[in-house]
Structures are given as structure tokens and as C-alpha cells.
Design an enzyme around this catalytic site. Structure first.
Site, PDB file in Angstrom:
ATOM      1  N   ASP A 119      -4.078  10.266  -5.080  1.00 35.73           N
ATOM      2  CA  ASP A 119      -5.038   9.462  -5.858  1.00 35.73           C
ATOM      3  C   ASP A 119      -4.876   9.640  -7.369  1.00 35.73           C
ATOM      4  OD1 ASP A 119      -6.141   8.617  -3.421  1.00 35.73           O
ATOM      5  OD2 ASP A 119      -7.585  10.249  -3.394  1.00 35.73           O
ATOM      6  N   ASN A 173      -9.860  -4.598   4.097  1.00 39.02           N
ATOM      7  CA  ASN A 173      -9.072  -4.886   2.888  1.00 39.02           C
ATOM      8  C   ASN A 173      -7.794  -5.634   3.243  1.00 39.02           C
ATOM      9  OD1 ASN A 173     -10.128  -3.760   0.207  1.00 39.02           O
ATOM     10  ND2 ASN A 173     -10.632  -2.149   1.683  1.00 39.02           N
ATOM     11  N   HIS A 210      -8.698   2.934  -3.587  1.00 41.76           N
ATOM     12  CA  HIS A 210      -9.481   4.153  -3.396  1.00 41.76           C
ATOM     13  C   HIS A 210     -10.937   3.826  -3.765  1.00 41.76           C
ATOM     14  CE1 HIS A 210     -10.258   8.436  -3.165  1.00 41.76           C
ATOM     15  NE2 HIS A 210     -10.966   8.320  -4.271  1.00 41.76           N
ATOM     16  N   GLY A 228      -9.464  -2.407   8.722  1.00 36.25           N
ATOM     17  CA  GLY A 228      -8.578  -3.395   8.106  1.00 36.25           C
ATOM     18  C   GLY A 228      -9.287  -4.507   7.360  1.00 36.25           C
ATOM     19  N   MET A 275      -4.765   6.422   6.567  1.00 33.81           N
ATOM     20  CA  MET A 275      -5.336   7.766   6.479  1.00 33.81           C
ATOM     21  C   MET A 275      -4.311   8.872   6.704  1.00 33.81           C
ATOM     22  SD  MET A 275      -8.287   6.962   5.553  1.00 33.81           S
ATOM     23  CE  MET A 275      -9.207   8.488   5.611  1.00 33.81           C
ATOM     24  N   ARG A 276      -3.069   8.605   6.376  1.00 32.71           N
ATOM     25  CA  ARG A 276      -2.027   9.628   6.491  1.00 32.71           C
ATOM     26  C   ARG A 276      -1.463   9.898   5.108  1.00 32.71           C
ATOM     27  NH1 ARG A 276      -0.303  12.421  10.581  1.00 32.71           N
ATOM     28  NH2 ARG A 276       1.890  11.998  10.162  1.00 32.71           N
ATOM     29  N   LEU A 284       1.619  10.454   2.991  1.00 29.62           N
ATOM     30  CA  LEU A 284       3.041  10.128   3.155  1.00 29.62           C
ATOM     31  C   LEU A 284       3.888  11.226   2.506  1.00 29.62           C
ATOM     32  CD1 LEU A 284       2.702   6.348   2.333  1.00 29.62           C
ATOM     33  CD2 LEU A 284       3.464   7.271   4.533  1.00 29.62           C
ATOM     34  N   ALA A 295     -16.770  -5.462  -3.073  1.00 28.02           N
ATOM     35  CA  ALA A 295     -16.068  -5.491  -4.364  1.00 28.02           C
ATOM     36  C   ALA A 295     -14.575  -5.207  -4.176  1.00 28.02           C
ATOM     37  CB  ALA A 295     -16.698  -4.476  -5.313  1.00 28.02           C
TER      38      ALA A 295
HETATM   39  C1  GRF Z   1     -11.656   1.469   1.880  1.00 25.18           C
HETATM   40  O1  GRF Z   1     -12.910   1.926   1.468  1.00 25.18           O
HETATM   41  C2  GRF Z   1     -10.585   1.914   0.923  1.00 25.18           C
HETATM   42  O2  GRF Z   1     -11.033   2.026  -0.395  1.00 25.18           O
HETATM   43  C3  GRF Z   1     -10.209   3.264   1.472  1.00 25.18           C
HETATM   44  O3  GRF Z   1     -10.299   3.132   2.869  1.00 25.18           O
HETATM   45  C4  GRF Z   1     -11.221   2.109   3.195  1.00 25.18           C
HETATM   46  C5  GRF Z   1     -10.513   1.134   4.112  1.00 25.18           C
HETATM   47  O4  GRF Z   1     -11.411   0.234   4.677  1.00 25.18           O
HETATM   48  N1  GRF Z   1      -8.913   3.665   1.015  1.00 25.18           N
HETATM   49  P1  GRF Z   1     -10.892  -1.034   5.500  1.00 25.18           P
HETATM   50  O5  GRF Z   1     -10.076  -0.501   6.682  1.00 25.18           O
HETATM   51  O6  GRF Z   1     -10.056  -1.870   4.581  1.00 25.18           O
HETATM   52  O7  GRF Z   1     -12.136  -1.714   5.949  1.00 25.18           O
END
Ligand code: GRF
Length: 201
Positions: free
Chosen positions: A155, A25, A119, A23, A100-101, A103, A183
Site C-alpha cells: 500500500d 470494483n 485501497h 468483485g 487478498m494475496r 504477490l 465512491a
Molecule cells: C474494496 O474495499 C477495496 O478497496 C479493497 O477490497 C475491497 C474489494 O471489494 N482493496 P469488492 O470485491 O470490489 O467488492
């Protein structure tokens, strides 16, 4: 804290974030939402993984959370529960952040134009998994990350914004992933803010 009365600024877009893992992001989106002038607010953090580290962080930040393991459920049942939580929280947008699912198409179609994903590659290159290893193996000068709209094809939705990160000599997928994450944390809040503020949105 300002000593003035209740906020009188424009209504903020209500965003639910779906996570499965650390988490980071999600934390970046949440932190940015608390800066002056951010056009969105986070109304829900939802996860298919009750152990996701991001859930504890969200609770500590006073954000509503919803956690439901997908184990033993059909995709349709689990998606319906996640969608129900988003509706109950009043979400207008969903931001996928390491969810990671896959939908179901019905879910994606109902939220089309209102669901974003980040992504870890410069799409359209390297859809799917192992993006950093593939960029290094191909000898690319840069990896990076992309924020895009979610469509039923993985994607492949409209690209909203991207950031490039240089590949170093002798880079490893893990080291590149770590630099790309930094980034990503700057890209995603900016892209989400721009999207919810778009003309006619
Ligand atoms: C990130 O690298 C994002 O681009 C990908 O999954 C990862 C999630 O990382 N879709 P976090 O859980 O936000 O650390």
C-alpha cells in the site's frame, strides 16, 4: 448497437483484473469499459478463490476467467499461474480489486508501473486492514479510497487518485465501508482510464 463496421478508434489498453471476493470494483471497471470512449478493455478476470462471486458475473458478461485456489501451492507457484493467465490473455495492465494475496516481489517488479490497486483509505493513512474502524477510532472527519501503483512495499506505491467520504456521527465501520465502496466504484474506472491514457504510457 451502432450499425457501423468494426471499431476504428485507437487501440484499447488490455487489462486483467485480479479478485478474491465479491468483485464489485471489478464490475464497476467492467461496466465502465463498455461505455463509449473508454480507453481500456477487460481481457481477463482471475481469482485465487474459485467461489468468488465476481467470477460468475464475469462469465455471464462473456469475459475470460481463470480461477485457481492457492491452497497447497507455494506463493511462487500460484503467482506464476496467475501471471501465466494474464500473459495468455494478452494483458498489458493488472488491476487488483480486492485481491487478498500478497504477490511475490518478482511478480510485482515485473509489472511495476503496470499494476494498480484500490485501497479503502486515504493513503498514506491506514495501510493494511481494518481501515474504516481505524479512521472512526481516530476521529477522522473523512475516510475514503485511494488508487495507487503496486510496489513491493504494501500500500505504498505512487498515489494516482483519491476520493474522500465523510464520516457520519455514530458511523460504524460497516456503514462507512458501504459508502466508501460507492465512491470506489466511481474512482477506480476513472483512475485506470487516466493512467492507461497518460502521456508516454
Ligand atoms: C474494496 O474495499 C477495496 O478497496 C479493497 O477490497 C475491497 C474489494 O471489494 N482493496 P469488492 O470485491 O470490489 O467488492
Amino acid at each position: 448497437m451502432p450499425e457501423t463496421g468494426p471499431e476504428t478508434g485507437p487501440e484499447k489498453a488490455k487489462v486483467a483484473i485480479f479478485i478474491s471476493g465479491s468483485g464489485t470494483n471489478m464490475a464497476a471497471l467492467l461496466d465502465a469499459s463498455r461505455l463509449d470512449g473508454c480507453p481500456y478493455e477487460i481481457v481477463l478476470i482471475a481469482s485465487n478463490n474459485p467461489q468468488a462471486a465476481g467470477l460468475a458475473l464475469a462469465r455471464a458478461e462473456g469475459i475470460t476467467t481463470f480461477a485457481l485456489s492457492h491452497k497447497g501451492m507455494t506463493r511462487a507457484e500460484h503467482d506464476a499461474a496467475m501471471e501465466g493467465a494474464a500473459h495468455a490473455a494478452g494483458a498489458q495492465y493488472i488491476a487488483l480489486a480486492g485481491y487478498m494475496r500478497i504477490l511475490s516481489d518478482g511478480f510485482v517488479t515485473r509489472w511495476q508501473g503496470r499494476m494498480l490497486n484500490i485501497h479503502p483509505s486515504l493513503l498514506p493513512r491506514y495501510k493494511g486492514l481494518d481501515t474504516h474502524a481505524r479512521a472512526i477510532a481516530a476521529g477522522d472527519s473523512h475516510g475514503g479510497a485511494t488508487v495507487h501503483l503496486v510496489t513491493p512495499e504494501l500500500d505504498s506505491g505512487l498515489i494516482l487518485d483519491q476520493v474522500e467520504v465523510a464520516v457520519l456521527p455514530d458511523d460504524t465501520p460497516e456503514a462507512l465501508a458501504e459508502r466508501v465502496k460507492l465512491a470506489e466504484h466511481q474512482l477506480y474506472p476513472r483512475a485506470l482510464a487516466a493512467y492507461v491514457s497518460r502521456a508516454g504510457g
